[in-house]
Write a protein that holds these residues in place. Structure first.
Motif, PDB file in Angstrom:
ATOM      1  N   UNK A 168      46.936 -26.484 -10.899  1.00 56.33           N
ATOM      2  CA  UNK A 168      47.424 -26.456 -12.282  1.00 56.33           C
ATOM      3  C   UNK A 168      47.378 -27.854 -12.894  1.00 56.33           C
ATOM      4  N   UNK A 169      47.799 -28.856 -12.130  1.00 55.15           N
ATOM      5  CA  UNK A 169      47.752 -30.232 -12.634  1.00 55.15           C
ATOM      6  C   UNK A 169      46.312 -30.640 -12.961  1.00 55.15           C
ATOM      7  N   UNK A 170      45.396 -30.303 -12.084  1.00 56.51           N
ATOM      8  CA  UNK A 170      43.991 -30.649 -12.299  1.00 56.51           C
ATOM      9  C   UNK A 170      43.430 -29.931 -13.514  1.00 56.51           C
ATOM     10  N   UNK A 171      43.675 -28.627 -13.607  1.00 57.45           N
ATOM     11  CA  UNK A 171      43.169 -27.857 -14.744  1.00 57.45           C
ATOM     12  C   UNK A 171      43.738 -28.373 -16.063  1.00 57.45           C
ATOM     13  N   UNK A 172      45.030 -28.684 -16.070  1.00 59.87           N
ATOM     14  CA  UNK A 172      45.656 -29.165 -17.311  1.00 59.87           C
ATOM     15  C   UNK A 172      45.108 -30.532 -17.692  1.00 59.87           C
ATOM     16  N   UNK A 173      44.906 -31.382 -16.723  1.00 59.30           N
ATOM     17  CA  UNK A 173      44.337 -32.699 -16.981  1.00 59.30           C
ATOM     18  C   UNK A 173      42.907 -32.589 -17.527  1.00 59.30           C
ATOM     19  N   UNK A 174      42.113 -31.734 -16.906  1.00 54.07           N
ATOM     20  CA  UNK A 174      40.744 -31.518 -17.383  1.00 54.07           C
ATOM     21  C   UNK A 174      40.737 -30.979 -18.806  1.00 54.07           C
ATOM     22  N   UNK A 175      41.619 -30.041 -19.083  1.00 48.61           N
ATOM     23  CA  UNK A 175      41.687 -29.451 -20.410  1.00 48.61           C
ATOM     24  C   UNK A 175      42.076 -30.518 -21.449  1.00 48.61           C
ATOM     25  N   UNK A 176      43.052 -31.344 -21.108  1.00 44.56           N
ATOM     26  CA  UNK A 176      43.483 -32.398 -22.034  1.00 44.56           C
ATOM     27  C   UNK A 176      42.351 -33.376 -22.328  1.00 44.56           C
ATOM     28  N   UNK A 177      41.543 -33.654 -21.315  1.00 45.25           N
ATOM     29  CA  UNK A 177      40.427 -34.592 -21.504  1.00 45.25           C
ATOM     30  C   UNK A 177      39.333 -34.015 -22.389  1.00 45.25           C
ATOM     31  N   UNK A 178      39.117 -32.720 -22.288  1.00 45.11           N
ATOM     32  CA  UNK A 178      38.020 -32.086 -23.023  1.00 45.11           C
ATOM     33  C   UNK A 178      38.434 -31.464 -24.347  1.00 45.11           C
ATOM     34  N   UNK A 179      39.721 -31.237 -24.522  1.00 41.98           N
ATOM     35  CA  UNK A 179      40.190 -30.607 -25.759  1.00 41.98           C
ATOM     36  C   UNK A 179      41.473 -31.320 -26.207  1.00 41.98           C
ATOM     37  N   UNK A 180      41.325 -32.477 -26.835  1.00 47.57           N
ATOM     38  CA  UNK A 180      42.509 -33.226 -27.278  1.00 47.57           C
ATOM     39  C   UNK A 180      43.172 -32.549 -28.480  1.00 47.57           C
ATOM     40  N   UNK A 181      44.427 -32.908 -28.747  1.00 47.13           N
ATOM     41  CA  UNK A 181      45.112 -32.358 -29.920  1.00 47.13           C
ATOM     42  C   UNK A 181      44.350 -32.687 -31.206  1.00 47.13           C
ATOM     43  N   UNK A 182      44.431 -31.761 -32.164  1.00 41.86           N
ATOM     44  CA  UNK A 182      43.741 -31.948 -33.451  1.00 41.86           C
ATOM     45  C   UNK A 182      44.472 -32.944 -34.349  1.00 41.86           C
ATOM     46  N   UNK A 183      45.775 -33.040 -34.181  1.00 42.72           N
ATOM     47  CA  UNK A 183      46.545 -33.917 -35.047  1.00 42.72           C
ATOM     48  C   UNK A 183      47.962 -34.049 -34.553  1.00 42.72           C
ATOM     49  N   UNK A 184      48.761 -34.751 -35.345  1.00 45.57           N
ATOM     50  CA  UNK A 184      50.137 -35.069 -34.961  1.00 45.57           C
ATOM     51  C   UNK A 184      51.049 -33.852 -34.866  1.00 45.57           C
ATOM     52  N   UNK A 185      50.615 -32.729 -35.396  1.00 46.17           N
ATOM     53  CA  UNK A 185      51.447 -31.524 -35.373  1.00 46.17           C
ATOM     54  C   UNK A 185      50.836 -30.402 -34.531  1.00 46.17           C
ATOM     55  N   UNK A 186      49.905 -30.722 -33.675  1.00 44.07           N
ATOM     56  CA  UNK A 186      49.232 -29.697 -32.873  1.00 44.07           C
ATOM     57  C   UNK A 186      50.194 -29.154 -31.814  1.00 44.07           C
ATOM     58  N   UNK A 187      50.923 -28.123 -32.194  1.00 42.48           N
ATOM     59  CA  UNK A 187      51.951 -27.536 -31.332  1.00 42.48           C
ATOM     60  C   UNK A 187      51.375 -26.903 -30.075  1.00 42.48           C
ATOM     61  N   UNK A 188      50.091 -26.712 -30.051  1.00 42.74           N
ATOM     62  CA  UNK A 188      49.455 -26.109 -28.885  1.00 42.74           C
ATOM     63  C   UNK A 188      49.017 -27.166 -27.871  1.00 42.74           C
ATOM     64  N   UNK A 189      48.312 -28.194 -28.324  1.00 45.58           N
ATOM     65  CA  UNK A 189      47.644 -29.101 -27.398  1.00 45.58           C
ATOM     66  C   UNK A 189      48.341 -30.430 -27.162  1.00 45.58           C
ATOM     67  N   UNK A 190      49.296 -30.810 -27.987  1.00 46.18           N
ATOM     68  CA  UNK A 190      50.017 -32.056 -27.737  1.00 46.18           C
ATOM     69  C   UNK A 190      50.748 -31.972 -26.404  1.00 46.18           C
ATOM     70  N   UNK A 191      50.941 -33.104 -25.720  1.00 45.14           N
ATOM     71  CA  UNK A 191      51.772 -33.072 -24.514  1.00 45.14           C
ATOM     72  C   UNK A 191      53.125 -32.452 -24.845  1.00 45.14           C
ATOM     73  N   UNK A 192      53.544 -31.508 -24.023  1.00 45.71           N
ATOM     74  CA  UNK A 192      54.780 -30.785 -24.287  1.00 45.71           C
ATOM     75  C   UNK A 192      54.607 -29.634 -25.252  1.00 45.71           C
ATOM     76  N   UNK A 193      53.373 -29.300 -25.555  1.00 44.81           N
ATOM     77  CA  UNK A 193      53.101 -28.196 -26.465  1.00 44.81           C
ATOM     78  C   UNK A 193      52.993 -26.863 -25.748  1.00 44.81           C
ATOM     79  N   UNK A 194      52.489 -25.897 -26.461  1.00 47.47           N
ATOM     80  CA  UNK A 194      52.416 -24.531 -25.957  1.00 47.47           C
ATOM     81  C   UNK A 194      51.554 -24.411 -24.698  1.00 47.47           C
ATOM     82  N   UNK A 195      50.476 -25.177 -24.610  1.00 47.39           N
ATOM     83  CA  UNK A 195      49.624 -25.098 -23.418  1.00 47.39           C
ATOM     84  C   UNK A 195      50.388 -25.587 -22.188  1.00 47.39           C
ATOM     85  N   UNK A 196      51.143 -26.661 -22.330  1.00 46.14           N
ATOM     86  CA  UNK A 196      51.939 -27.133 -21.190  1.00 46.14           C
ATOM     87  C   UNK A 196      52.986 -26.099 -20.783  1.00 46.14           C
TER      88      UNK A 196
END
Length: 148
Positions: free
Chosen positions: A15-43
């Motif tokens: 899970x740590x590896x997959x989440x890290x890979x995902x963060x590297x390849x799909x960064x948050x779109x902006x300051x309000x990205x509730x899905x991809x920001x650290x602590x967001x919906x994906x986490x």
């Protein structure tokens, strides 16, 4: 198979590896990205799935329902249900009114605040930050990663 015999450390490492890979390849779109920001919906999703797989409990395709089941079993903190709800409402609302996840115009701020059940824009920003911190603590607890 979900009931297979798999050591918890393997589930957590994967899970740590997959989440890290995902963060590297799909960064948050902006300051309000509730899905991809650290602590967001994906986490929240990743951490919930780790708890499900390690404990072989709470399996449901609906994340909210899975969280409810895991709360009832004492496997995750009750505060994660409102965190899920805030992140989900914010994600859906922002996709409609601010798809770039950047701060919206003043006229849209009140609409977003109402959608997530807070008083004003300052409360939206504060609620998102508090919610993200809660999810990050949960992720750190579940995976053993430093919260930072």
């Amino acid at each position: 198979m979900l009931e297979g015999d798999r050591p918890a450390r393997d589930v957590i490492t994967d899970a740590r590896t997959m989440r890290s890979d995902m963060a590297a390849h799909k960064p948050p779109k902006g300051a309000l990205d509730a899905k991809l920001l650290p602590g967001g919906l994906v986490d929240l999703e990743f951490a919930t799935h780790v708890v499900q797989l390690v404990n072989r409990a709470g399996f449901d395709p609906n994340l909210g329902t899975a969280i409810d089941a895991l709360i009832r079993q004492g496997l995750i903190p009750p505060s994660l249900r409102p965190a899920h709800d805030v992140l989900t409402r914010l994600l859906v609302t922002l996709r409609l009114v601010a798809p770039d996840a950047a701060p919206p115009g003043h006229a849209t701020e009140d609409l977003i605040a109402r959608a997530i059940g807070v008083a004003d824009w300052a409360a939206v920003v504060a609620t998102l930050e508090t919610t993200r911190q809660e999810v990050r603590r949960f992720w750190a607890q579940v995976t053993g990663e430093q919260d930072g």
